[in-house]
Design a protein around this motif. Structure first.
Motif, PDB file in Angstrom:
ATOM      1  N   UNK A 116      -7.941  -1.259  -1.827  1.00  0.00           N
ATOM      2  CA  UNK A 116      -7.555  -2.661  -1.911  1.00  0.00           C
ATOM      3  C   UNK A 116      -6.840  -2.970  -3.214  1.00  0.00           C
ATOM      4  N   UNK A 117      -6.096  -4.062  -3.229  1.00  0.00           N
ATOM      5  CA  UNK A 117      -5.350  -4.423  -4.437  1.00  0.00           C
ATOM      6  C   UNK A 117      -6.319  -4.812  -5.554  1.00  0.00           C
ATOM      7  N   UNK A 118      -5.892  -4.706  -6.808  1.00  0.00           N
ATOM      8  CA  UNK A 118      -6.781  -5.034  -7.923  1.00  0.00           C
ATOM      9  C   UNK A 118      -7.223  -6.493  -7.896  1.00  0.00           C
ATOM     10  N   UNK A 119      -8.409  -6.735  -8.386  1.00  0.00           N
ATOM     11  CA  UNK A 119      -8.870  -8.109  -8.600  1.00  0.00           C
ATOM     12  C   UNK A 119      -8.362  -8.563  -9.968  1.00  0.00           C
ATOM     13  N   UNK A 132      -1.545  -8.818 -11.065  1.00  0.00           N
ATOM     14  CA  UNK A 132      -0.977  -7.863 -10.110  1.00  0.00           C
ATOM     15  C   UNK A 132      -0.001  -8.582  -9.182  1.00  0.00           C
ATOM     16  N   UNK A 133       1.195  -7.984  -9.019  1.00  0.00           N
ATOM     17  CA  UNK A 133       2.256  -8.626  -8.231  1.00  0.00           C
ATOM     18  C   UNK A 133       2.846  -7.673  -7.200  1.00  0.00           C
ATOM     19  N   UNK A 134       1.989  -6.802  -6.647  1.00  0.00           N
ATOM     20  CA  UNK A 134       2.449  -5.936  -5.573  1.00  0.00           C
ATOM     21  C   UNK A 134       3.086  -4.637  -6.002  1.00  0.00           C
ATOM     22  N   UNK A 176      -9.772  -1.617 -10.842  1.00  0.00           N
ATOM     23  CA  UNK A 176      -8.476  -0.978 -11.090  1.00  0.00           C
ATOM     24  C   UNK A 176      -8.489  -0.116 -12.346  1.00  0.00           C
ATOM     25  N   UNK A 177      -7.839   1.040 -12.233  1.00  0.00           N
ATOM     26  CA  UNK A 177      -7.576   1.945 -13.355  1.00  0.00           C
ATOM     27  C   UNK A 177      -8.820   2.658 -13.880  1.00  0.00           C
ATOM     28  N   UNK A 187      -7.039   0.044  -6.068  1.00  0.00           N
ATOM     29  CA  UNK A 187      -5.940   0.811  -6.643  1.00  0.00           C
ATOM     30  C   UNK A 187      -5.768   0.428  -8.110  1.00  0.00           C
ATOM     31  N   UNK A 188      -4.915   1.150  -8.825  1.00  0.00           N
ATOM     32  CA  UNK A 188      -4.653   0.863 -10.222  1.00  0.00           C
ATOM     33  C   UNK A 188      -3.786  -0.361 -10.422  1.00  0.00           C
TER      34      UNK A 188
END
Length: 263
Positions: A65-68, A72-74, A120-121, A95-96
């Protein structure tokens, strides 16, 4: 390939022919899954996620899933998972992010229990055990053979050295050096992980050197710089412990003055 008919697997996903995917699982278009891996029912694997061989991913896991992170802009960031990991129910690995190198990474042979969160990261080494509800904020680094007790929480950018261990409900706001056992809110150093080292085949001489490192860091009332020098001297006194001394000194060299180490 054993894919349950109710699973939704994007045609662009790269999945080895030996992978098993359970009912109602969802696999995204940029996912790659290696040989022998099993994906349980209702698991969701999305984003640019690469998973190695012989992993066991249990039901309701959410990977990639995208970072919280509001920034983050895609951007095209990744989650990379190695081989032979056990990833239990309701785990969430993001993801990072562009600000952290773009990759969240998990090594090999890890045992990650229910509700573990990797933000993330994060970088996780090999042969770790994360008990239920262990939570890592962004940019946390965890070395090999680390054991996190249930409900352990690590603040962003914290590092946890190899062979370290936390007790249940520990809150880490500072770096935890290799071999250290900690407990508390905030976490404090209580001892070194001597029994764990013996179980992993550390000789009596190496264990003795780790005891001396603990004494220098926590018992003798000296500064961190003085402790580093005393630890460095152990390599000459106990040559078999030289890799352990190097690991400790390398870790301490990267400690942020603002964050420090657990005390």
């Amino acid at each position: 390939m054993a894919i349950h008919p109710t699973a939704i697997v994007d045609a662009r996903a790269q999945i080895d022919a030996s992978v098993t995917i359970g009912p109602y699982a969802v696999i995204g278009p940029e996912v790659r899954i290696g040989a022998g891996t099993t994906v349980g029912p209702h698991a969701v694997i999305e984003g640019r996620t690469t998973i190695g061989r012989d992993n066991r991913i249990f039901q309701f896991a959410s990977l990639g899933g995208i970072p919280q992170d509001k920034k983050y802009a895609g951007e095209p960031c990744e989650l990379v998972i190695g081989d032979r990991n056990t990833i239990r129910e309701f785990t969430t690995f993001n993801i990072g992010s562009p600000g952290g190198g773009g990759v969240t990474r998990v090594g090999n042979d890890n045992w990650l229990m229910a509700y573990v969160h990797l933000a993330h990261d994060c970088i996780v080494g090999d042969n770790t055990i994360f008990a239920n509800n262990s939570q890592l904020a962004g940019h946390v680094e965890v070395g090999d053979w680390v054991i996190l007790g249930g409900f352990t929480v690590a603040h962003q950018f914290v590092r946890i050295g190899a062979h370290a261990m936390t007790a249940m409900c520990s809150l880490l706001f500072a770096d935890q050096p290799p071999f250290v056992m900690s407990q508390g809110q905030p976490a404090q150093a209580r001892s070194m992980n001597f029994e764990g080292l013996r179980r992993r085949g550390f000789s009596a001489g190496r264990v003795s050197a780790v005891k001396a490192m603990h004494k220098a860091l926590y018992r003798d009332g000296i500064t961190l710089e003085e402790a580093k020098q005393r630890i460095a001297d152990l390599a000459a006194a106990t040559p078999e412990a030289a890799p352990d001394v190097t690991a400790m000194l390398d870790f301490l060299a990267r400690v942020s003055p603002q964050r420090g180490i657990v005390r």
